[in-house]
Design an enzyme around this catalytic site. Structure first.
Site, mmCIF file in Angstrom:
data_model
loop_
_atom_site.group_PDB
_atom_site.id
_atom_site.type_symbol
_atom_site.label_atom_id
_atom_site.label_comp_id
_atom_site.label_asym_id
_atom_site.label_seq_id
_atom_site.Cartn_x
_atom_site.Cartn_y
_atom_site.Cartn_z
ATOM 1 N N SER A 149 1.121 -1.341 -0.447
ATOM 2 C CA SER A 149 -0.209 0.093 0.404
ATOM 3 C C SER A 149 0.703 1.217 -0.007
ATOM 4 O O SER A 149 2.432 1.516 0.088
ATOM 5 C CB SER A 149 -0.792 -0.149 1.617
ATOM 6 N N TYR A 162 -2.251 -0.667 11.210
ATOM 7 C CA TYR A 162 -1.908 -1.288 9.108
ATOM 8 C C TYR A 162 -0.872 -0.770 8.382
ATOM 9 O O TYR A 162 -0.793 -1.163 8.088
ATOM 10 C CB TYR A 162 -3.552 -0.281 8.994
HETATM 11 N N1 LIG Z 1 -8.740 -0.631 -0.785
HETATM 12 C C1 LIG Z 1 -8.147 0.283 -0.767
HETATM 13 O O1 LIG Z 1 -7.753 1.711 -0.689
HETATM 14 C C2 LIG Z 1 -6.201 -0.348 0.078
HETATM 15 C C3 LIG Z 1 -5.495 0.526 -0.852
HETATM 16 C C4 LIG Z 1 -3.973 0.501 -0.387
HETATM 17 C C5 LIG Z 1 -3.692 -1.271 -0.132
HETATM 18 N N2 LIG Z 1 -4.806 -2.082 0.131
HETATM 19 C C6 LIG Z 1 -4.850 -3.847 0.181
HETATM 20 O O2 LIG Z 1 -5.485 -4.584 -0.945
HETATM 21 C C7 LIG Z 1 -5.742 -5.590 -0.334
HETATM 22 C C8 LIG Z 1 -7.642 -6.034 -0.480
HETATM 23 O O3 LIG Z 1 -8.445 -4.746 -0.043
HETATM 24 P P1 LIG Z 1 -9.950 -4.513 -0.595
HETATM 25 O O4 LIG Z 1 -9.606 -3.325 -0.556
HETATM 26 O O5 LIG Z 1 -9.638 -5.001 -1.198
HETATM 27 O O6 LIG Z 1 -10.259 -5.061 0.869
HETATM 28 P P2 LIG Z 1 -11.679 -5.424 1.084
HETATM 29 O O7 LIG Z 1 -12.393 -5.659 2.566
HETATM 30 O O8 LIG Z 1 -12.708 -5.071 -0.310
HETATM 31 O O9 LIG Z 1 -11.132 -7.619 0.522
HETATM 32 C C9 LIG Z 1 -10.257 -8.052 1.454
HETATM 33 C C10 LIG Z 1 -10.898 -8.895 1.979
HETATM 34 O O10 LIG Z 1 -9.841 -10.223 2.014
HETATM 35 C C11 LIG Z 1 -11.522 -11.304 3.248
HETATM 36 N N3 LIG Z 1 -10.288 -11.878 4.348
HETATM 37 C C12 LIG Z 1 -10.309 -10.688 5.389
HETATM 38 N N4 LIG Z 1 -9.654 -11.433 6.197
HETATM 39 C C13 LIG Z 1 -9.336 -12.317 5.579
HETATM 40 C C14 LIG Z 1 -8.546 -13.959 5.625
HETATM 41 N N5 LIG Z 1 -8.164 -13.368 7.210
HETATM 42 N N6 LIG Z 1 -8.345 -14.372 5.263
HETATM 43 C C15 LIG Z 1 -8.984 -14.359 4.517
HETATM 44 N N7 LIG Z 1 -9.782 -13.598 3.524
HETATM 45 C C16 LIG Z 1 -9.948 -12.772 4.408
HETATM 46 C C17 LIG Z 1 -12.493 -10.340 3.214
HETATM 47 O O11 LIG Z 1 -13.321 -10.987 3.866
HETATM 48 C C18 LIG Z 1 -12.797 -9.795 1.599
HETATM 49 O O12 LIG Z 1 -12.987 -9.808 1.513
HETATM 50 C C19 LIG Z 1 -5.881 -5.441 0.937
HETATM 51 O O13 LIG Z 1 -4.408 -6.570 1.289
HETATM 52 C C20 LIG Z 1 -5.881 -4.412 1.448
HETATM 53 O O14 LIG Z 1 -4.702 -4.089 2.596
HETATM 54 C C21 LIG Z 1 -6.273 -1.740 -0.473
#
Ligand SMILES: NC(=O)c1ccc[n+]([C@@H]2O[C@H](COP(=O)([O-])OP(=O)(O)OC[C@H]3O[C@@H](n4cnc5c(N)ncnc54)[C@H](O)[C@@H]3O)[C@@H](O)[C@H]2O)c1
Length: 255
Positions: A149, A162
């Site tokens: 991220s 985080y």
């Molecule tokens: N959305 C953003 O702005 C953003 C920015 C930078 C990085 N990220 C990273 O991208 C990745 C996905 O994020 P997102 O925004 O799509 O989140 P999201 O919450 O939309 O999706 C995350 C998914 O992971 C699943 N999950 C949570 N804990 C879990 C576990 N212990 N085992 C298996 N599955 C699990 C959830 O049920 C969900 O379906 C993450 O690693 C997040 O840190 C997101």
């Protein structure tokens, strides 16, 4: 923005695992990988969401296995990777995406908040990478893409638990890249800015407006824009790239 539906077969025949695939960036990645010809193992703790994705992919004729499980639990992480080897005979690609995104400052954050995000985003990434490397060594190599991220490369407010967990993602990427480069395993990461996943889309506009301004492009990113970068790093097009952390952030980190 590119909605990549061209299906050039960039992952044709490859066996890929995407963790946390029920929604958000993981789901967009699984759907894009399917269009590019991958055989998929999709994972999530959200059983209903995962089944919805599995059914959709099956109806599109995709070879897909769904594994409900928690990436922070050793046996679950082992099962997720084993499903690819059992179903497709090998593992070519891991997208270590599953994560939770708690936002709090260090005064408000509890030790339990720290343990939870480190368990899922830290330990879960370690475990899935560990078992993926073991599987890839059996067949001569593969490609891992971790979800870091902007918070895994720079400090931000309200990210006292985080943010450090995402520095773990950046660290795993660099260390494993060096550890396994001579065995044919590439390890890279994407570092997204703020992406309009369901949770972000649901925020009131007064919260989103300053977020948009913080990204020089002047808007938030879409899940498919991150998926496109993950696809590139996962594919053979990135054959000389390892240990890279690619910002997908509308210029956020360039400031
Ligand atoms: N959305 C953003 O702005 C953003 C920015 C930078 C990085 N990220 C990273 O991208 C990745 C996905 O994020 P997102 O925004 O799509 O989140 P999201 O919450 O939309 O999706 C995350 C998914 O992971 C699943 N999950 C949570 N804990 C879990 C576990 N212990 N085992 C298996 N599955 C699990 C959830 O049920 C969900 O379906 C993450 O690693 C997040 O840190 C997101």
């Amino acid at each position: 923005m590119t909605e990549n539906g061209t299906g050039l077969g960039r992952l044709r025949g490859k066996s890929a695992v995407v963790t946390g695939a029920a929604k958000g960036i993981g789901r967009a990645t699984a759907e894009l990988f399917a269009r590019e010809g991958a055989r998929l193992v999709v994972n999530d703790v959200d059983e209903a969401g995962l089944e919805d994705l599995r059914a959709r992919l099956v109806s599109d004729g995709v070879e897909v296995e769904a594994v409900v499980g928690d990436v922070s639990v050793v046996e679950d992480a082992r099962r997720i990777i084993a499903a690819a080897v059992e179903s497709f005979g090998r593992l070519d690609v891991l997208v270590a995406n599953a994560g939770v995104i708690p936002l709090n400052n260090v005064v408000d954050a509890t030790p339990e908040d720290w343990d939870h995000v480190m368990a899922v985003d830290g330990r879960g990434m370690f475990l899935t990478c560990k078992f993926a490397v073991e599987a890839m060594l059996e067949t001569g190599g593969g490609s891992i893409v971790c979800l870091s991220s902007i918070s895994g490369l720079a400090g931000q407010k309200e990210q006292s638990t985080y943010g450090p967990a995402k520095f773990v993602a950046s660290g795993i990427t660099k260390h494993l890249a060096v550890e396994w480069a001579d065995r044919g395993i590439r390890v890279n990461a994407v570092a997204p800015g703020t992406i309009t996943t369901e949770a972000v889309a649901a925020l009131p506009e007064e919260y989103k407006a300053p977020m948009k301004e913080a990204h020089p492009i002047g808007r938030l990113g879409e899940p498919v824009e991150v998926a496109n970068a993950i696809l590139f790093l996962a594919s053979d097009e990135a054959s000389f790239i390892t240990g890279a952390i690619l910002p997908v952030d509308g210029g956020y980190l360039a400031q």
